[in-house]
Scaffold this motif. Structure first.
Motif, mmCIF file in Angstrom:
data_model
loop_
_atom_site.group_PDB
_atom_site.id
_atom_site.type_symbol
_atom_site.label_atom_id
_atom_site.label_comp_id
_atom_site.label_asym_id
_atom_site.label_seq_id
_atom_site.Cartn_x
_atom_site.Cartn_y
_atom_site.Cartn_z
ATOM 1 N N VAL A 105 1.067 -1.093 -0.161
ATOM 2 C CA VAL A 105 0.054 0.029 -0.151
ATOM 3 C C VAL A 105 0.988 1.222 0.154
ATOM 4 N N TRP A 106 1.058 1.947 -1.171
ATOM 5 C CA TRP A 106 2.027 3.022 -1.268
ATOM 6 C C TRP A 106 1.063 4.179 -0.890
ATOM 7 N N PRO A 107 2.008 5.228 -0.042
ATOM 8 C CA PRO A 107 1.380 6.398 0.556
ATOM 9 C C PRO A 107 0.758 7.410 -0.638
ATOM 10 N N SER A 108 -0.343 8.031 -0.432
ATOM 11 C CA SER A 108 -0.708 8.975 -1.287
ATOM 12 C C SER A 108 0.156 10.070 -1.489
ATOM 13 N N ARG A 109 0.043 11.078 -2.586
ATOM 14 C CA ARG A 109 0.758 12.259 -2.497
ATOM 15 C C ARG A 109 0.756 13.107 -1.398
ATOM 16 N N LYS A 110 -0.386 13.379 -1.041
ATOM 17 C CA LYS A 110 -0.570 14.202 0.239
ATOM 18 C C LYS A 110 0.167 13.479 1.595
ATOM 19 N N GLU A 111 0.241 12.290 1.818
ATOM 20 C CA GLU A 111 0.972 11.791 2.898
ATOM 21 C C GLU A 111 2.279 11.844 2.648
ATOM 22 N N THR A 112 3.050 11.710 1.326
ATOM 23 C CA THR A 112 4.265 11.705 1.032
ATOM 24 C C THR A 112 4.608 13.286 1.574
ATOM 25 N N THR A 113 3.865 14.308 0.942
ATOM 26 C CA THR A 113 4.434 15.666 1.009
ATOM 27 C C THR A 113 4.211 15.918 2.457
ATOM 28 N N GLN A 114 3.244 15.484 3.221
ATOM 29 C CA GLN A 114 3.428 15.879 4.708
ATOM 30 C C GLN A 114 4.524 15.380 5.501
ATOM 31 N N THR A 115 4.647 14.172 4.978
ATOM 32 C CA THR A 115 5.919 13.436 5.746
ATOM 33 C C THR A 115 7.298 13.996 5.341
ATOM 34 N N THR A 116 7.454 14.574 4.066
ATOM 35 C CA THR A 116 8.780 15.231 3.750
ATOM 36 C C THR A 116 8.575 16.617 4.385
ATOM 37 N N GLY A 117 7.687 16.973 4.539
ATOM 38 C CA GLY A 117 7.607 18.380 5.380
ATOM 39 C C GLY A 117 8.166 18.202 6.903
ATOM 40 N N LEU A 118 7.454 17.156 7.392
ATOM 41 C CA LEU A 118 7.887 17.054 8.806
ATOM 42 C C LEU A 118 9.357 16.530 9.083
ATOM 43 N N VAL A 119 10.035 16.136 8.074
ATOM 44 C CA VAL A 119 11.330 15.561 8.153
ATOM 45 C C VAL A 119 12.271 17.080 8.019
ATOM 46 N N PHE A 120 11.905 17.695 7.109
ATOM 47 C CA PHE A 120 12.616 19.041 6.761
ATOM 48 C C PHE A 120 12.403 19.929 8.022
ATOM 49 N N VAL A 121 11.245 20.082 8.789
ATOM 50 C CA VAL A 121 10.878 20.722 9.805
ATOM 51 C C VAL A 121 11.763 20.193 11.016
ATOM 52 N N PHE A 122 11.839 18.892 10.970
ATOM 53 C CA PHE A 122 12.534 18.229 12.146
ATOM 54 C C PHE A 122 14.040 18.784 12.171
ATOM 55 N N ALA A 123 14.533 18.523 10.817
ATOM 56 C CA ALA A 123 16.066 18.774 10.557
ATOM 57 C C ALA A 123 16.501 20.321 10.769
ATOM 58 N N VAL A 124 15.601 21.146 10.543
ATOM 59 C CA VAL A 124 15.816 22.665 10.886
ATOM 60 C C VAL A 124 15.669 22.888 12.214
ATOM 61 N N VAL A 125 14.703 22.098 13.213
ATOM 62 C CA VAL A 125 14.772 22.394 14.638
ATOM 63 C C VAL A 125 16.212 21.873 15.226
ATOM 64 N N MET A 126 16.468 20.582 14.876
ATOM 65 C CA MET A 126 17.696 19.999 15.192
ATOM 66 C C MET A 126 18.668 20.662 14.942
ATOM 67 N N ALA A 127 19.015 21.407 13.956
ATOM 68 C CA ALA A 127 20.025 22.361 13.383
ATOM 69 C C ALA A 127 20.241 23.612 14.506
ATOM 70 N N LEU A 128 19.022 24.291 14.767
ATOM 71 C CA LEU A 128 18.916 25.157 15.674
ATOM 72 C C LEU A 128 19.293 24.637 17.038
ATOM 73 N N PHE A 129 18.685 23.584 17.538
ATOM 74 C CA PHE A 129 19.236 23.145 19.017
ATOM 75 C C PHE A 129 20.614 22.878 19.069
ATOM 76 N N LEU A 130 21.054 22.181 17.812
ATOM 77 C CA LEU A 130 22.681 21.794 18.165
ATOM 78 C C LEU A 130 23.555 23.344 18.083
ATOM 79 N N TRP A 131 23.130 24.166 16.966
ATOM 80 C CA TRP A 131 23.869 25.452 17.191
ATOM 81 C C TRP A 131 23.721 26.171 18.414
ATOM 82 N N LEU A 132 22.523 26.240 18.886
ATOM 83 C CA LEU A 132 22.247 26.954 20.183
ATOM 84 C C LEU A 132 23.071 26.225 21.337
ATOM 85 N N THR A 133 23.245 24.783 21.416
ATOM 86 C CA THR A 133 24.132 24.108 22.338
ATOM 87 C C THR A 133 25.506 24.416 22.187
#
Length: 115
Positions: free
Chosen positions: A71-99
């Protein structure tokens, strides 16, 4: 022993197709590519007649059947998951920079007194 001979013949046909590409260097490219495709096709045909070739073809068919069950994910699910990955990467980058900057400030300014 027959399977080994069939496999050796298949490799020889494949090699003949590749050699034909270079032997026909003065001919049009289409003819040269057709010689390679003919060698590959003949090699695959001979290899499919051997027992390991038949097992491989059976495995490939079963694999295709299993992929159709996925069962392959829909386009909407894929876009949402990709967006969450990018947001998580930015948040982690900011956290590590502040640390890093906080530890730099504590060690260099407060503990060592360097500016």
């Amino acid at each position: 022993m027959a399977d080994k001979l069939k496999f050796a013949l298949a490799l020889a046909l494949l090699a003949a197709g590749v050699v034909g590409f270079y032997v026909l260097s003065g001919q049009p490219l289409v003819l040269r590519v057709l010689s390679v495709l003919a060698g590959v096709g003949a090699g695959i045909a001979v290899a499919a007649l051997s027992e390991p070739g038949r097992r491989f073809i059976g495995f490939a068919r079963e694999s295709i059947t299993e992929v159709k069950k996925v069962v392959w994910p829909s386009r909407k699910e894929t876009t949402q998951t990709t967006g969450l990955v990018f947001v998580f990467a930015v948040v982690m980058a900011l956290f590590l920079w502040l640390t890093d900057k906080s530890l730099e400030w504590v060690l260099y300014d407060l503990v060592l007194g360097w500016k």
